[in-house]
Design a protein around this motif. Structure first.
Motif, PDB file in Angstrom:
ATOM      1  N   GLU A 150       0.829  -1.209   0.000  1.00  0.00           N
ATOM      2  CA  GLU A 150       0.000   0.000   0.000  1.00  0.00           C
ATOM      3  C   GLU A 150       0.864   1.260   0.000  1.00  0.00           C
ATOM      4  O   GLU A 150       0.605   2.208  -0.762  1.00  0.00           O
ATOM      5  CB  GLU A 150      -0.929   0.009   1.219  1.00  0.00           C
ATOM      6  CG  GLU A 150      -2.099  -0.941   1.117  1.00  0.00           C
ATOM      7  CD  GLU A 150      -3.089  -0.714   2.249  1.00  0.00           C
ATOM      8  OE1 GLU A 150      -3.610   0.409   2.373  1.00  0.00           O
ATOM      9  OE2 GLU A 150      -3.324  -1.668   3.025  1.00  0.00           O
ATOM     10  N   ILE A 151       1.876   1.288   0.850  1.00  0.00           N
ATOM     11  CA  ILE A 151       2.706   2.487   0.960  1.00  0.00           C
ATOM     12  C   ILE A 151       3.518   2.705  -0.307  1.00  0.00           C
ATOM     13  O   ILE A 151       3.713   3.845  -0.758  1.00  0.00           O
ATOM     14  CB  ILE A 151       3.592   2.409   2.222  1.00  0.00           C
ATOM     15  CG1 ILE A 151       2.708   2.685   3.455  1.00  0.00           C
ATOM     16  CG2 ILE A 151       4.755   3.397   2.164  1.00  0.00           C
ATOM     17  CD1 ILE A 151       3.425   2.681   4.772  1.00  0.00           C
ATOM     18  N   PHE A 152       3.976   1.625  -0.930  1.00  0.00           N
ATOM     19  CA  PHE A 152       4.661   1.743  -2.218  1.00  0.00           C
ATOM     20  C   PHE A 152       3.760   2.450  -3.236  1.00  0.00           C
ATOM     21  O   PHE A 152       4.196   3.363  -3.952  1.00  0.00           O
ATOM     22  CB  PHE A 152       5.047   0.355  -2.729  1.00  0.00           C
ATOM     23  CG  PHE A 152       5.646   0.362  -4.109  1.00  0.00           C
ATOM     24  CD1 PHE A 152       6.999   0.607  -4.295  1.00  0.00           C
ATOM     25  CD2 PHE A 152       4.854   0.118  -5.229  1.00  0.00           C
ATOM     26  CE1 PHE A 152       7.548   0.615  -5.565  1.00  0.00           C
ATOM     27  CE2 PHE A 152       5.399   0.113  -6.499  1.00  0.00           C
ATOM     28  CZ  PHE A 152       6.748   0.370  -6.666  1.00  0.00           C
ATOM     29  N   LYS A 153       2.506   2.047  -3.313  1.00  0.00           N
ATOM     30  CA  LYS A 153       1.572   2.651  -4.262  1.00  0.00           C
ATOM     31  C   LYS A 153       1.314   4.121  -3.924  1.00  0.00           C
ATOM     32  O   LYS A 153       1.207   4.967  -4.818  1.00  0.00           O
ATOM     33  CB  LYS A 153       0.258   1.864  -4.286  1.00  0.00           C
ATOM     34  CG  LYS A 153       0.411   0.472  -4.881  1.00  0.00           C
ATOM     35  CD  LYS A 153      -0.872  -0.347  -4.741  1.00  0.00           C
ATOM     36  CE  LYS A 153      -0.679  -1.747  -5.295  1.00  0.00           C
ATOM     37  NZ  LYS A 153      -1.879  -2.598  -5.083  1.00  0.00           N
ATOM     38  N   ILE A 154       1.228   4.417  -2.617  1.00  0.00           N
ATOM     39  CA  ILE A 154       1.043   5.814  -2.196  1.00  0.00           C
ATOM     40  C   ILE A 154       2.220   6.665  -2.658  1.00  0.00           C
ATOM     41  O   ILE A 154       2.046   7.741  -3.237  1.00  0.00           O
ATOM     42  CB  ILE A 154       0.894   5.898  -0.661  1.00  0.00           C
ATOM     43  CG1 ILE A 154      -0.427   5.276  -0.206  1.00  0.00           C
ATOM     44  CG2 ILE A 154       0.980   7.361  -0.186  1.00  0.00           C
ATOM     45  CD1 ILE A 154      -0.556   5.109   1.305  1.00  0.00           C
ATOM     46  N   LEU A 155       3.433   6.187  -2.430  1.00  0.00           N
ATOM     47  CA  LEU A 155       4.626   6.962  -2.768  1.00  0.00           C
ATOM     48  C   LEU A 155       4.754   7.153  -4.269  1.00  0.00           C
ATOM     49  O   LEU A 155       5.158   8.226  -4.742  1.00  0.00           O
ATOM     50  CB  LEU A 155       5.873   6.272  -2.203  1.00  0.00           C
ATOM     51  CG  LEU A 155       5.933   6.189  -0.673  1.00  0.00           C
ATOM     52  CD1 LEU A 155       7.150   5.390  -0.224  1.00  0.00           C
ATOM     53  CD2 LEU A 155       5.956   7.576  -0.055  1.00  0.00           C
ATOM     54  N   LYS A 156       4.403   6.136  -5.041  1.00  0.00           N
ATOM     55  CA  LYS A 156       4.450   6.273  -6.496  1.00  0.00           C
ATOM     56  C   LYS A 156       3.397   7.268  -6.978  1.00  0.00           C
ATOM     57  O   LYS A 156       3.656   8.090  -7.856  1.00  0.00           O
ATOM     58  CB  LYS A 156       4.235   4.906  -7.165  1.00  0.00           C
ATOM     59  CG  LYS A 156       5.440   3.991  -7.068  1.00  0.00           C
ATOM     60  CD  LYS A 156       6.661   4.598  -7.767  1.00  0.00           C
ATOM     61  CE  LYS A 156       7.889   3.753  -7.648  1.00  0.00           C
ATOM     62  NZ  LYS A 156       9.094   4.394  -8.228  1.00  0.00           N
ATOM     63  N   ARG A 157       2.210   7.198  -6.375  1.00  0.00           N
ATOM     64  CA  ARG A 157       1.141   8.128  -6.759  1.00  0.00           C
ATOM     65  C   ARG A 157       1.511   9.566  -6.417  1.00  0.00           C
ATOM     66  O   ARG A 157       1.178  10.494  -7.158  1.00  0.00           O
ATOM     67  CB  ARG A 157      -0.158   7.735  -6.043  1.00  0.00           C
ATOM     68  CG  ARG A 157      -1.391   8.484  -6.537  1.00  0.00           C
ATOM     69  CD  ARG A 157      -2.634   8.029  -5.788  1.00  0.00           C
ATOM     70  NE  ARG A 157      -2.848   6.595  -5.940  1.00  0.00           N
ATOM     71  CZ  ARG A 157      -3.747   5.907  -5.235  1.00  0.00           C
ATOM     72  NH1 ARG A 157      -4.475   6.519  -4.307  1.00  0.00           N
ATOM     73  NH2 ARG A 157      -3.909   4.614  -5.423  1.00  0.00           N
ATOM     74  N   GLU A 158       2.223   9.741  -5.300  1.00  0.00           N
ATOM     75  CA  GLU A 158       2.623  11.082  -4.892  1.00  0.00           C
ATOM     76  C   GLU A 158       3.891  11.555  -5.613  1.00  0.00           C
ATOM     77  O   GLU A 158       4.301  12.704  -5.464  1.00  0.00           O
ATOM     78  CB  GLU A 158       2.859  11.119  -3.381  1.00  0.00           C
ATOM     79  CG  GLU A 158       1.624  10.813  -2.530  1.00  0.00           C
ATOM     80  CD  GLU A 158       0.521  11.843  -2.694  1.00  0.00           C
ATOM     81  OE1 GLU A 158       0.838  13.051  -2.782  1.00  0.00           O
ATOM     82  OE2 GLU A 158      -0.658  11.435  -2.758  1.00  0.00           O
ATOM     83  N   GLY A 159       4.522  10.672  -6.369  1.00  0.00           N
ATOM     84  CA  GLY A 159       5.701  11.049  -7.167  1.00  0.00           C
ATOM     85  C   GLY A 159       6.937  11.352  -6.332  1.00  0.00           C
ATOM     86  O   GLY A 159       7.728  12.230  -6.693  1.00  0.00           O
ATOM     87  N   LYS A 160       7.135  10.635  -5.233  1.00  0.00           N
ATOM     88  CA  LYS A 160       8.251  10.919  -4.337  1.00  0.00           C
ATOM     89  C   LYS A 160       9.509  10.130  -4.721  1.00  0.00           C
ATOM     90  O   LYS A 160       9.443   9.026  -5.249  1.00  0.00           O
ATOM     91  CB  LYS A 160       7.871  10.576  -2.896  1.00  0.00           C
ATOM     92  CG  LYS A 160       6.678  11.348  -2.360  1.00  0.00           C
ATOM     93  CD  LYS A 160       6.891  12.852  -2.407  1.00  0.00           C
ATOM     94  CE  LYS A 160       5.684  13.607  -1.886  1.00  0.00           C
ATOM     95  NZ  LYS A 160       5.856  15.074  -2.043  1.00  0.00           N
ATOM     96  N   THR A 161      10.641  10.743  -4.431  1.00  0.00           N
ATOM     97  CA  THR A 161      11.930  10.061  -4.475  1.00  0.00           C
ATOM     98  C   THR A 161      12.141   9.452  -3.088  1.00  0.00           C
ATOM     99  O   THR A 161      11.917  10.109  -2.082  1.00  0.00           O
ATOM    100  CB  THR A 161      13.060  11.055  -4.799  1.00  0.00           C
ATOM    101  OG1 THR A 161      12.764  11.708  -6.036  1.00  0.00           O
ATOM    102  CG2 THR A 161      14.405  10.356  -4.880  1.00  0.00           C
ATOM    103  N   VAL A 162      12.563   8.172  -3.037  1.00  0.00           N
ATOM    104  CA  VAL A 162      12.603   7.465  -1.762  1.00  0.00           C
ATOM    105  C   VAL A 162      13.956   6.789  -1.556  1.00  0.00           C
ATOM    106  O   VAL A 162      14.508   6.178  -2.471  1.00  0.00           O
ATOM    107  CB  VAL A 162      11.495   6.389  -1.689  1.00  0.00           C
ATOM    108  CG1 VAL A 162      11.518   5.700  -0.319  1.00  0.00           C
ATOM    109  CG2 VAL A 162      10.128   6.998  -1.953  1.00  0.00           C
ATOM    110  N   ILE A 163      14.490   6.926  -0.331  1.00  0.00           N
ATOM    111  CA  ILE A 163      15.650   6.152   0.104  1.00  0.00           C
ATOM    112  C   ILE A 163      15.218   5.385   1.348  1.00  0.00           C
ATOM    113  O   ILE A 163      14.803   5.978   2.339  1.00  0.00           O
ATOM    114  CB  ILE A 163      16.856   7.042   0.443  1.00  0.00           C
ATOM    115  CG1 ILE A 163      17.252   7.886  -0.772  1.00  0.00           C
ATOM    116  CG2 ILE A 163      18.042   6.193   0.905  1.00  0.00           C
ATOM    117  CD1 ILE A 163      18.343   8.902  -0.480  1.00  0.00           C
TER     118      ILE A 163
END
Length: 252
Positions: free
Chosen positions: A176-189
Motif C-alpha cells: 500500500e505504501i509503495f503505491k502511495i509513494l508512487k502516486r505522490e511522485g516521491k523520491t525514496v531512500i
C-alpha cells in the motif's frame, strides 16, 4: 539529473578510548522519482548514513547534495519516517498528522484540502477523530506516512518503516505504501534488513559491507510490467535470482 547525491562520505565516531570507523568512501546518486534501498549487515551504519543524508548528523568528511545544492542542515525538501510510528497516543489522528505543520507555526487550515485528500485516498478519513491505540498497526503506519507527506517533502527517507509489524501486515502495508509513494511522485531512500522487501520495492539496491561500511555493489532491479506491485514482484522468476545475488554479497 540526480535529485540527491552522496559524495565521498566518511564517518568516524570518537571517544576517550579512540575512534571507530563507521562509513568509508560512500558515493551514490538517486534520480528523481527513484526508489533506492540500502541493505547491509546489522550494525554496519545504515541508519547512520540515513541520518547524514537527512542532515541530522554531520559526516567526518564528504557532502550531501540536493538538486545539486550542498546540504548544510536539515532541509524541508526531506521527510523522515522512522522505524516506529511515534504517534502521540493522547492526540487524535488529525492532530498527529498536522503536528509538523504546527511545529513550523503554520495553520493546518492551509493544508486542509491536501490532508483531506490524502486521508480519503488512503482509507483513513473515517478515523480522523480516533486515537492511535484504536488503530491497527498498518493504519498507524499510514498515519505516520501522511504526517510525513503533509509538508510535501520531495525526498522521503524511510528507516525500516515496517519492522514493527507482523509479517502479513508488513507485506500488505508495504504494498500500500509503495503505491502511495508512487502516486505522490516521491523520491525514496529506504534502509531495511529485509532483502525481499528491498527487491520488491526498489529500482536499485545499495549493498553495504560490514563496518566500516563501504559500498560492495549496487544492483539495478527490473521486473516485467505485469509485476507492477511489491506483492506481484515476489512472483517474478527474477526475484529469486536477485535475492540469491544480494545474499551472497552480504555474506562474503
Amino acid at each position: 539529473m540526480s535529485k540527491l547525491t552522496v559524495k565521498d562520505v566518511f564517518m568516524n565516531y570518537h571517544s576517550l578510548k579512540g575512534f571507530t570507523k563507521a562509513l568509508t568512501d560512500i558515493n551514490f546518486s538517486v534520480e528523481e522519482g527513484e526508489f533506492l534501498s540500502i541493505v547491509g549487515p546489522s550494525g554496519c551504519g545504515k541508519t547512520t548514513l540515513l541520518n547524514i543524508i537527512a542532515g541530522l548528523i554531520k559526516p567526518s568528511c564528504g557532502e550531501i547534495f540536493i538538486d545539486n545544492e550542498p546540504l548544510a542542515s536539515a532541509s524541508s525538501k526531506l521527510g523522515y519516517m522512522f522505524q516506529r510510528d511515534h504517534l502521540f497516543e493522547w492526540s487524535s489522528v488529525w492532530n498527529n498528522i498536522t503536528l509538523g505543520i504546527r511545529i513550523q507555526h503554520k495553520s493546518p487550515d492551509l493544508y486542509k484540502d491536501k490532508l483531506t485528500s490524502l486521508l480519503k485516498n488512503y482509507g483513513l478519513m473515517d478515523f480522523v477523530n480516533y486515537y492511535p491505540d484504536e488503530l491497527s498497526g498498518g493504519m498507524r503506519q499510514k498515519v505516520a506516512l501522511i504526517r510525513t507527506l503533509a509538508l510535501n517533502p520531495e525526498v522521503l527517507l524511510l528507516d525500516e518503516p515496517f519492522s514493527a509489524l507482523d509479517y502479513q501486515t508488513r507485506l500488505n502495508i508495504s504494498d500500500e505504501i509503495f503505491k502511495i509513494l508512487k502516486r505522490e511522485g516521491k523520491t525514496v531512500i529506504m534502509v531495511t534488513h529485509d532483502i525481499s522487501e528491498a527487491i520488491s520495492m526498489s529500482n536499485r539496491i545499495v549493498v553495504l559491507s560490514k563496518r566500516p561500511a563501504k559500498i560492495k555493489k549496487i544492483f539495478d532491479i527490473t521486473f516485467s510490467e505485469s509485476y507492477n506491485s511489491p506483492l506481484k514482484c515476489r512472483e517474478d522468476p527474477e526475484f529469486r535470482i536477485y535475492f540469491n545475488s544480494i545474499w551472497k554479497e552480504l555474506n562474503y
